[in-house]
Design a protein around this motif. Structure first.
Motif, mmCIF file in Angstrom:
data_model
loop_
_atom_site.group_PDB
_atom_site.id
_atom_site.type_symbol
_atom_site.label_atom_id
_atom_site.label_comp_id
_atom_site.label_asym_id
_atom_site.label_seq_id
_atom_site.Cartn_x
_atom_site.Cartn_y
_atom_site.Cartn_z
ATOM 1 N N SER A 1 0.805 -1.226 0.000
ATOM 2 C CA SER A 1 0.000 0.000 0.000
ATOM 3 C C SER A 1 0.838 1.277 0.000
ATOM 4 N N LEU A 2 1.866 1.338 0.829
ATOM 5 C CA LEU A 2 2.687 2.543 0.876
ATOM 6 C C LEU A 2 3.471 2.735 -0.418
ATOM 7 N N LYS A 3 4.001 1.647 -0.963
ATOM 8 C CA LYS A 3 4.745 1.742 -2.223
ATOM 9 C C LYS A 3 3.828 2.162 -3.361
ATOM 10 N N ILE A 4 2.581 1.675 -3.325
ATOM 11 C CA ILE A 4 1.591 2.054 -4.336
ATOM 12 C C ILE A 4 1.382 3.559 -4.326
ATOM 13 N N CYS A 5 1.159 4.110 -3.143
ATOM 14 C CA CYS A 5 0.882 5.546 -3.016
ATOM 15 C C CYS A 5 2.064 6.389 -3.478
ATOM 16 N N LYS A 6 3.248 6.030 -3.051
ATOM 17 C CA LYS A 6 4.440 6.785 -3.435
ATOM 18 C C LYS A 6 4.673 6.700 -4.942
ATOM 19 N N TYR A 7 4.522 5.515 -5.479
ATOM 20 C CA TYR A 7 4.735 5.305 -6.907
ATOM 21 C C TYR A 7 3.794 6.171 -7.742
ATOM 22 N N LEU A 8 2.513 6.193 -7.381
ATOM 23 C CA LEU A 8 1.532 6.924 -8.181
ATOM 24 C C LEU A 8 1.758 8.428 -8.147
ATOM 25 N N VAL A 9 2.222 8.940 -7.018
ATOM 26 C CA VAL A 9 2.561 10.368 -6.955
ATOM 27 C C VAL A 9 3.733 10.664 -7.888
ATOM 28 N N GLU A 10 4.748 9.832 -7.820
ATOM 29 C CA GLU A 10 5.968 10.084 -8.582
ATOM 30 C C GLU A 10 5.768 9.860 -10.084
ATOM 31 N N VAL A 11 5.104 8.769 -10.464
ATOM 32 C CA VAL A 11 4.965 8.460 -11.895
ATOM 33 C C VAL A 11 4.066 9.473 -12.590
ATOM 34 N N ASN A 12 3.133 10.068 -11.823
ATOM 35 C CA ASN A 12 2.252 11.094 -12.383
ATOM 36 C C ASN A 12 2.789 12.498 -12.161
ATOM 37 N N TYR B 1 2.288 13.959 -0.394
ATOM 38 C CA TYR B 1 3.582 13.285 -0.519
ATOM 39 C C TYR B 1 4.442 14.105 -1.481
ATOM 40 N N PRO B 2 5.114 15.138 -0.972
ATOM 41 C CA PRO B 2 5.915 16.031 -1.803
ATOM 42 C C PRO B 2 7.249 15.380 -2.185
ATOM 43 N N TYR B 3 7.188 14.488 -3.159
ATOM 44 C CA TYR B 3 8.328 13.608 -3.446
ATOM 45 C C TYR B 3 9.585 14.359 -3.891
ATOM 46 N N LYS B 4 9.428 15.585 -4.361
ATOM 47 C CA LYS B 4 10.603 16.356 -4.788
ATOM 48 C C LYS B 4 11.300 17.047 -3.616
ATOM 49 N N ASP B 5 10.622 17.085 -2.490
ATOM 50 C CA ASP B 5 11.160 17.748 -1.301
ATOM 51 C C ASP B 5 11.804 16.690 -0.402
ATOM 52 N N THR B 6 13.096 16.580 -0.494
ATOM 53 C CA THR B 6 13.825 15.533 0.229
ATOM 54 C C THR B 6 13.601 15.611 1.733
ATOM 55 N N LYS B 7 13.640 16.817 2.274
ATOM 56 C CA LYS B 7 13.471 16.998 3.720
ATOM 57 C C LYS B 7 12.075 16.568 4.163
ATOM 58 N N ALA B 8 11.056 16.954 3.394
ATOM 59 C CA ALA B 8 9.686 16.584 3.740
ATOM 60 C C ALA B 8 9.487 15.073 3.664
ATOM 61 N N CYS B 9 10.073 14.436 2.660
ATOM 62 C CA CYS B 9 9.960 12.980 2.522
ATOM 63 C C CYS B 9 10.683 12.256 3.651
ATOM 64 N N GLU B 10 11.789 12.807 4.071
ATOM 65 C CA GLU B 10 12.520 12.220 5.203
ATOM 66 C C GLU B 10 11.678 12.299 6.468
ATOM 67 N N GLU B 11 10.979 13.424 6.653
ATOM 68 C CA GLU B 11 10.118 13.569 7.823
ATOM 69 C C GLU B 11 8.980 12.550 7.773
ATOM 70 N N ILE B 12 8.414 12.362 6.595
ATOM 71 C CA ILE B 12 7.345 11.375 6.443
ATOM 72 C C ILE B 12 7.836 9.989 6.802
ATOM 73 N N GLU B 13 9.018 9.631 6.330
ATOM 74 C CA GLU B 13 9.575 8.302 6.631
ATOM 75 C C GLU B 13 9.808 8.131 8.131
ATOM 76 N N VAL B 14 10.273 9.181 8.783
ATOM 77 C CA VAL B 14 10.492 9.128 10.237
ATOM 78 C C VAL B 14 9.167 8.917 10.959
ATOM 79 N N LYS B 15 8.144 9.639 10.529
ATOM 80 C CA LYS B 15 6.843 9.555 11.189
ATOM 81 C C LYS B 15 6.153 8.213 10.923
ATOM 82 N N LEU B 16 6.599 7.508 9.900
ATOM 83 C CA LEU B 16 6.030 6.190 9.589
ATOM 84 C C LEU B 16 6.777 5.049 10.288
ATOM 85 N N ARG B 17 7.557 5.395 11.296
ATOM 86 C CA ARG B 17 8.399 4.373 11.920
ATOM 87 C C ARG B 17 7.616 3.315 12.693
ATOM 88 N N TYR B 18 6.332 3.567 12.968
ATOM 89 C CA TYR B 18 5.539 2.577 13.697
ATOM 90 C C TYR B 18 4.675 1.723 12.767
#
Length: 242
Positions: free
Chosen positions: A69-80, A87-104
């Motif tokens: 599910s998570l890979k699906i969501c990320k993929y669709l944002v990026e491919v489109n 999911y601001p995939y071009k913003d490295t800092k924002a994506c890093e924060e998202i990954e940190v917050k998904l640690r659970y």
């Protein structure tokens, strides 16, 4: 890019509802293919060719297949190439924060599935033996520990959503969809988690989440009627015929 997108899902799967609510939030067109779990459709060869693990959800997008599910969501944002705060995939800092917050993620997935399966679906829908009250309370406590981590995260951030005040992100979509399946079945309460409860109410107002949650609720009513009224009658009739 997404006109040929097919999403394979079942509305009682929290991971499927997460993907579908997120895709709808993005406004992407897709064809929904509901998988009949009761008949084992997710284990048939045609579906295993799409997702070899036989899990739900999965997507087929042209020649691309993804079964997480998570890979699906990320993929669709990026491919489109979508410019979205979800999911601001071009913003490295924002994506890093998202990954940190998904640690659970893994912890919540495992403990939620255990509580929902053992405390609800097995005894009501699949005819399994209900777990003891002691076992149920232990599984509930295990999930409450994860909720406490989320409560602490919100307290530390002091924000409406997990990654800010303005917009829900992939983090909010993920945690909400996994959570509401247990909350709506009265398997667990948010009363002891005031910040999480406030966040839950806020995220529940997102249109795509409201829509998928309503679908789940309608089907759960049918499951409840079947498990508590129809199935016992069928079992009784079959027993008398033996």
């Amino acid at each position: 890019m997404s006109e040929d997108l097919t999403v394979y899902m079942h509305v009682l799967s929290p991971f499927a509802t997460m993907a579908v609510s997120f895709i709808n939030h993005l406004g992407l067109p897709f064809t929904e293919h509901s998988i009949n779990i009761a008949t084992g459709e997710h284990k048939r060869e045609w579906y295993l060719n799409i997702n070899p693990e036989g899990k739900i959800p999965a997507i087929k997008h042209g020649d691309v297949t993804i079964g997480d599910s998570l890979k699906i969501c990320k993929y669709l944002v990026e491919v489109n190439e979508l410019e979205t705060p979800a999911y601001p995939y071009k913003d490295t800092k924002a994506c890093e924060e998202i990954e940190v917050k998904l640690r659970y993620v893994e912890d919540m997935e495992a403990k939620s599935k255990l509580l929902i399966r053992e405390g609800y679906f097995n005894p009501i829908f699949f005819g399994g033996v209900a777990i003891s009250q002691e076992e149920f309370l232990q599984k509930q406590k295990d999930l409450q520990d994860v909720y406490q981590n989320l409560e602490d995260m919100l307290a530390e951030n002091e924000t409406k959503f997990f990654c800010g005040d303005e917009n829900a992100t992939l983090v909010d979509f993920y945690y909400f969809n996994i959570m509401y399946h247990a909350v709506d079945k009265d398997l667990i309460s948010l009363d002891d988690f005031p910040l999480l409860h406030k966040w839950f109410q806020e995220v529940s107002q997102i249109e795509s989440i409201r829509a998928i949650r309503a679908r789940t609720t309608r089907l759960m009513r049918l499951v409840h009627v079947y498990g508590n009224y129809i199935k016992p009658v069928i079992d009784c009739v079959l027993c008398k015929r033996r």
